[in-house]
Enzyme design. Structure first.
Site, PDB file in Angstrom:
ATOM      1  N   LYS A 144      45.440   6.202  29.868  1.00 31.62           N
ATOM      2  CA  LYS A 144      46.601   6.459  28.979  1.00 31.62           C
ATOM      3  C   LYS A 144      46.461   7.829  28.327  1.00 31.62           C
ATOM      4  O   LYS A 144      47.394   8.628  28.317  1.00 31.62           O
ATOM      5  CB  LYS A 144      46.661   5.396  27.885  1.00 31.62           C
ATOM      6  CG  LYS A 144      47.627   5.724  26.753  1.00 31.62           C
ATOM      7  CD  LYS A 144      47.722   4.658  25.676  1.00 31.62           C
ATOM      8  CE  LYS A 144      46.694   4.764  24.622  1.00 31.62           C
ATOM      9  NZ  LYS A 144      46.957   5.760  23.575  1.00 31.62           N
ATOM     10  N   ASN A 145      45.260   8.118  27.809  1.00 33.94           N
ATOM     11  CA  ASN A 145      45.103   9.346  27.037  1.00 33.94           C
ATOM     12  C   ASN A 145      44.915  10.582  27.903  1.00 33.94           C
ATOM     13  O   ASN A 145      44.821  11.693  27.381  1.00 33.94           O
ATOM     14  CB  ASN A 145      43.975   9.185  26.016  1.00 33.94           C
ATOM     15  CG  ASN A 145      44.376   8.181  24.940  1.00 33.94           C
ATOM     16  OD1 ASN A 145      45.546   7.815  24.823  1.00 33.94           O
ATOM     17  ND2 ASN A 145      43.412   7.713  24.176  1.00 33.94           N
ATOM     18  N   ARG A 150      52.961   8.692  18.553  1.00 36.51           N
ATOM     19  CA  ARG A 150      52.476   9.938  17.956  1.00 36.51           C
ATOM     20  C   ARG A 150      52.147  10.979  19.015  1.00 36.51           C
ATOM     21  O   ARG A 150      52.241  12.179  18.779  1.00 36.51           O
ATOM     22  CB  ARG A 150      51.212   9.723  17.147  1.00 36.51           C
ATOM     23  CG  ARG A 150      51.116   8.535  16.300  1.00 36.51           C
ATOM     24  CD  ARG A 150      49.744   8.455  15.717  1.00 36.51           C
ATOM     25  NE  ARG A 150      49.180   9.774  15.540  1.00 36.51           N
ATOM     26  CZ  ARG A 150      49.589  10.638  14.616  1.00 36.51           C
ATOM     27  NH1 ARG A 150      50.566  10.281  13.813  1.00 36.51           N
ATOM     28  NH2 ARG A 150      49.052  11.821  14.501  1.00 36.51           N
ATOM     29  N   CYS A 206      49.842   6.323  10.844  1.00 34.98           N
ATOM     30  CA  CYS A 206      49.914   5.053  11.586  1.00 34.98           C
ATOM     31  C   CYS A 206      48.900   4.110  10.941  1.00 34.98           C
ATOM     32  O   CYS A 206      48.235   4.465   9.977  1.00 34.98           O
ATOM     33  CB  CYS A 206      49.639   5.297  13.066  1.00 34.98           C
ATOM     34  SG  CYS A 206      47.909   5.446  13.442  1.00 34.98           S
ATOM     35  N   ARG A 224      46.444  10.685   9.995  1.00 32.84           N
ATOM     36  CA  ARG A 224      46.560  11.405  11.270  1.00 32.84           C
ATOM     37  C   ARG A 224      47.475  12.643  11.174  1.00 32.84           C
ATOM     38  O   ARG A 224      48.502  12.738  11.812  1.00 32.84           O
ATOM     39  CB  ARG A 224      47.017  10.451  12.368  1.00 32.84           C
ATOM     40  CG  ARG A 224      46.031   9.304  12.495  1.00 32.84           C
ATOM     41  CD  ARG A 224      46.320   8.387  13.625  1.00 32.84           C
ATOM     42  NE  ARG A 224      46.020   9.015  14.908  1.00 32.84           N
ATOM     43  CZ  ARG A 224      46.253   8.383  16.064  1.00 32.84           C
ATOM     44  NH1 ARG A 224      46.801   7.192  16.038  1.00 32.84           N
ATOM     45  NH2 ARG A 224      45.978   8.952  17.209  1.00 32.84           N
ATOM     46  N   ASP A 278      37.669   4.485  19.971  1.00 33.62           N
ATOM     47  CA  ASP A 278      38.583   3.531  20.611  1.00 33.62           C
ATOM     48  C   ASP A 278      37.866   2.302  21.154  1.00 33.62           C
ATOM     49  O   ASP A 278      38.524   1.378  21.633  1.00 33.62           O
ATOM     50  CB  ASP A 278      39.364   4.210  21.746  1.00 33.62           C
ATOM     51  CG  ASP A 278      40.324   5.249  21.208  1.00 33.62           C
ATOM     52  OD1 ASP A 278      40.838   6.046  22.001  1.00 33.62           O
ATOM     53  OD2 ASP A 278      40.539   5.275  19.990  1.00 33.62           O
ATOM     54  N   VAL A 332      35.635   8.539  12.549  1.00 34.94           N
ATOM     55  CA  VAL A 332      36.755   9.379  13.009  1.00 34.94           C
ATOM     56  C   VAL A 332      38.032   9.098  12.226  1.00 34.94           C
ATOM     57  O   VAL A 332      38.710  10.016  11.774  1.00 34.94           O
ATOM     58  CB  VAL A 332      37.000   9.169  14.527  1.00 34.94           C
ATOM     59  CG1 VAL A 332      38.210   9.965  14.985  1.00 34.94           C
ATOM     60  CG2 VAL A 332      35.762   9.548  15.328  1.00 34.94           C
ATOM     61  N   ARG A 362      51.211  -1.040  24.699  1.00 37.50           N
ATOM     62  CA  ARG A 362      51.272   0.434  24.676  1.00 37.50           C
ATOM     63  C   ARG A 362      50.132   1.021  25.504  1.00 37.50           C
ATOM     64  O   ARG A 362      50.260   2.097  26.053  1.00 37.50           O
ATOM     65  CB  ARG A 362      51.144   0.926  23.228  1.00 37.50           C
ATOM     66  CG  ARG A 362      52.284   0.534  22.337  1.00 37.50           C
ATOM     67  CD  ARG A 362      52.213   1.245  21.030  1.00 37.50           C
ATOM     68  NE  ARG A 362      51.864   2.654  21.252  1.00 37.50           N
ATOM     69  CZ  ARG A 362      51.474   3.477  20.285  1.00 37.50           C
ATOM     70  NH1 ARG A 362      51.359   3.026  19.050  1.00 37.50           N
ATOM     71  NH2 ARG A 362      51.179   4.728  20.550  1.00 37.50           N
TER      72      ARG A 362
HETATM   73  C1  EPZ Z   1      43.405  10.899  20.351  1.00 43.82           C
HETATM   74  O1  EPZ Z   1      44.190  10.836  19.184  1.00 43.82           O
HETATM   75  C2  EPZ Z   1      43.651   9.597  21.096  1.00 43.82           C
HETATM   76  N1  EPZ Z   1      45.070   9.523  21.464  1.00 43.82           N
HETATM   77  C3  EPZ Z   1      43.268   8.424  20.211  1.00 43.82           C
HETATM   78  O2  EPZ Z   1      43.447   7.233  20.971  1.00 43.82           O
HETATM   79  C4  EPZ Z   1      41.788   8.558  19.850  1.00 43.82           C
HETATM   80  O3  EPZ Z   1      41.426   7.507  18.989  1.00 43.82           O
HETATM   81  C5  EPZ Z   1      41.548   9.917  19.164  1.00 43.82           C
HETATM   82  O4  EPZ Z   1      42.011  10.982  20.013  1.00 43.82           O
HETATM   83  C6  EPZ Z   1      40.073  10.159  18.868  1.00 43.82           C
HETATM   84  O5  EPZ Z   1      39.332  10.078  20.056  1.00 43.82           O
HETATM   85  C7  EPZ Z   1      45.514  10.264  22.503  1.00 43.82           C
HETATM   86  O6  EPZ Z   1      44.770  11.003  23.122  1.00 43.82           O
HETATM   87  C8  EPZ Z   1      46.973  10.116  22.846  1.00 43.82           C
HETATM   88  P1  EPZ Z   1      42.325  13.379  16.845  1.00 43.82           P
HETATM   89  P2  EPZ Z   1      44.387  12.160  18.283  1.00 43.82           P
HETATM   90  O7  EPZ Z   1      43.304  14.471  16.637  1.00 43.82           O
HETATM   91  O8  EPZ Z   1      44.320  13.368  19.130  1.00 43.82           O
HETATM   92  C9  EPZ Z   1      41.945  14.445  12.274  1.00 43.82           C
HETATM   93  C10 EPZ Z   1      44.119   5.034  21.370  1.00 43.82           C
HETATM   94  O9  EPZ Z   1      43.825   3.955  20.862  1.00 43.82           O
HETATM   95  N2  EPZ Z   1      42.971  15.471  12.530  1.00 43.82           N
HETATM   96  O10 EPZ Z   1      41.180  13.610  17.779  1.00 43.82           O
HETATM   97  O11 EPZ Z   1      45.592  11.948  17.444  1.00 43.82           O
HETATM   98  C11 EPZ Z   1      42.498  13.034  12.423  1.00 43.82           C
HETATM   99  O12 EPZ Z   1      43.089  12.626  11.218  1.00 43.82           O
HETATM  100  C12 EPZ Z   1      44.354   6.232  20.492  1.00 43.82           C
HETATM  101  O13 EPZ Z   1      44.243   5.241  22.603  1.00 43.82           O
HETATM  102  C13 EPZ Z   1      43.329  16.340  11.493  1.00 43.82           C
HETATM  103  O14 EPZ Z   1      42.826  16.244  10.377  1.00 43.82           O
HETATM  104  O15 EPZ Z   1      43.111  12.096  17.366  1.00 43.82           O
HETATM  105  C14 EPZ Z   1      41.267  12.239  12.760  1.00 43.82           C
HETATM  106  O16 EPZ Z   1      40.586  11.902  11.568  1.00 43.82           O
HETATM  107  C15 EPZ Z   1      44.176   5.906  19.013  1.00 43.82           C
HETATM  108  N3  EPZ Z   1      44.280  17.294  11.723  1.00 43.82           N
HETATM  109  C16 EPZ Z   1      40.410  13.222  13.568  1.00 43.82           C
HETATM  110  O17 EPZ Z   1      40.949  14.506  13.312  1.00 43.82           O
HETATM  111  C17 EPZ Z   1      44.856  17.446  12.960  1.00 43.82           C
HETATM  112  O18 EPZ Z   1      45.707  18.347  13.118  1.00 43.82           O
HETATM  113  C18 EPZ Z   1      40.457  12.985  15.070  1.00 43.82           C
HETATM  114  O19 EPZ Z   1      41.816  12.875  15.431  1.00 43.82           O
HETATM  115  C19 EPZ Z   1      44.480  16.567  13.993  1.00 43.82           C
HETATM  116  C20 EPZ Z   1      43.528  15.594  13.756  1.00 43.82           C
END
Ligand code: EPZ
Length: 419
Positions: free
Chosen positions: A22-23, A93, A117, A122, A306, A328, A398
């Site tokens: 998915k990701n 998202r 969410c 996020r 995850d 995370v 999803r």
């Molecule tokens: C990706 O989300 C995945 N989704 C998530 O999978 C996964 O949990 C996550 O990466 C971490 O591995 C997809 O790839 C579609 P991040 P993402 O940006 O990119 C902070 C699932 O269950 N952050 O790596 O949205 C954020 O708040 C989903 O399949 C900022 O502060 O996650 C978090 O604490 C859930 N500012 C940390 O970074 C930003 O601009 C990591 O988030 C972006 C992120």
């Protein structure tokens, strides 16, 4: 709305095929916007999030053609506008992933701000700051990100937090920017590498994907290509945990064992006997009970967030006690209360869940709150005594392809019913 009715207690036996990730497929679908001719993507999982991304691309005017059961052709040359509306973004998202490509290819993008969410606020500040560093004019008003730029310019961007989709958005934007971009403190997830491979096939000049420093030399244009999405490492891990806690013997096929080494290590620490091949993994518990483990989630290659909820279930029925720390996301233990209702001895202090294994969970009506929490409740139902009804399973649809069919293929007593 549907629910899943599960009757627990049956060791899983047999084999299933792992679907495309998915990701990976979500950023790869978005990257089609960068091409000046159609792209075809293979091994696409049938997931609600994929449908949402296809609807988003279609709403902008791209032509999408479904090929054989797991292929999609996307023709971006028919694009009419560069707007990702709230109605679609609020359901997924990852829609934010069209921001970078639209800006890079068309010089304009209007993308609804993804709200928070269940698992956390996020924010997408790092996506926006990175694009500004490349010269984009970006205003955030009335819940929309409005971005414009004649042509992005390469920049050196140090991301203060490791962000997977942030890295992906900026890598896609940099692919068509003028000059060289360097992304530092980049995410190293296998999904980032998958996207980089797709972009390189389209003609992008990218080095270092999979490390924390990615260098992208922008090119004038990117062409259409064909690409096969890699296996979903989180689906793989989820089924391996199902095999382990049900004390059965299962094999997952079409998997990519190298992409979930931290998970396999933790399973082995839990006393799970694994046989690992090139593209398959077998769990053979011989009716043994797993042992509780301690773990801490962190960006790849460390243990993936995850898979955190699924290991809370493993610890709930394991021998001994273990502490699971989530570093995370700020609110990713919603499954704990639901597991408590099934009898789990789990309590959360700050960002750590302390769990003491018990002989068995008890079936109960439970409610899914987010994708991976839903998966953990299904796992719990598989091993609980009695019946478990998991409500609000739209969360699960999803990110897991036909999960009840795959589990039933392994002998689970599970059925999808109207709720
Ligand atoms: C990706 O989300 C995945 N989704 C998530 O999978 C996964 O949990 C996550 O990466 C971490 O591995 C997809 O790839 C579609 P991040 P993402 O940006 O990119 C902070 C699932 O269950 N952050 O790596 O949205 C954020 O708040 C989903 O399949 C900022 O502060 O996650 C978090 O604490 C859930 N500012 C940390 O970074 C930003 O601009 C990591 O988030 C972006 C992120």
């Amino acid at each position: 709305m549907d629910k899943l009715l599960i009757e627990g207690g049956k060791p899983l036996e047999g084999s299933i095929r792992i679907s495309g990730a998915k990701n990976s497929v979500l950023p790869i679908l978005a990257s089609a916007l960068l091409a000046d001719s159609p792209v075809t993507i293979h091994n696409v999982p049938h997931l609600n999030d994929v449908t949402t991304m296809m609807n988003l691309l279609g709403s902008m005017g791209a032509e999408l053609t479904l090929g054989d059961k797991m292929s999609i052709e996307i023709d971006p040359t028919t694009l009419k506008d560069c707007i990702a509306p709230y109605e679609l973004v609020k359901t997924m998202r990852a829609s934010i992933l069209v921001l970078g490509p639209l800006l890079a290819r068309f010089g304009y993008a209007e993308v609804s701000l993804p709200g928070g969410c269940a698992i956390g606020s996020r924010p997408v500040n790092l996506h926006i700051e990175g694009l500004r560093a490349m010269g984009a004019e970006i205003d955030v008003e009335n819940g929309y990100i409005k971005a414009s730029c004649k042509r992005l310019k390469g920049a050196r961007i140090l991301m203060e937090t490791v962000t997977v989709t942030g890295t992906e958005n900026l890598m896609m934007a940099a692919a068509l920017a003028e000059g060289v971009s360097v992304l530092e403190n980049a995410a190293r997830e296998p999904e980032v590498v998958d996207l980089a491979k797709m972009l390189i096939k389209m003609g992008a000049h990218i080095e270092g994907a999979g490390t924390d420093t990615i260098t992208i030399e922008g090119v004038e244009k990117l062409k259409g290509t064909q690409f096969r999405v890699s296996a979903d490492r989180i689906e793989t891990g989820t089924f391996l945990v199902a095999g382990a806690i049900s004390r059965g013997k299962i094999t997952v096929k079409d998997a990519d064992p190298e992409s979930l080494e931290a998970v396999l290590n933790k399973l082995e620490q839990a006393g799970v006997d694994l046989n690992v091949g090139k593209d398959w993994i077998e769990v053979d518990m011989r009716n043994k009970r797993p042992k509780a483990i301690d773990l801490k989630t962190a960006p790849y290659p460390a243990f993936p967030t995850d898979m955190q909820a699924q290991f809370c279930v493993l610890n709930s029925v394991a021998e001994g006690a273990g502490a699971i720390t989530e570093t995370v996301f700020e609110n990713r233990f919603m499954h704990a209360q639901e597991l408590q209702r099934m009898g789990a001895d789990i309590h959360v202090e700050g960002n750590t869940a302390f769990i003491k294994g018990i002989d068995h969970l008890n079936g109960a009506p439970v409610m899914a709150t987010d994708l991976r929490a839903s998966a953990s409740l299904i796992l719990a139902g598989l091993v609980a005594v009695g019946e478990t009804n998991v409500h609000r399973i739209y969360h699960i649809d999803r990110g897991y392809e036909r999960i009840e069919e795959k589990l039933a293929q392994l002998g689970a007593r599970i059925q999808r019913l109207p709720d």
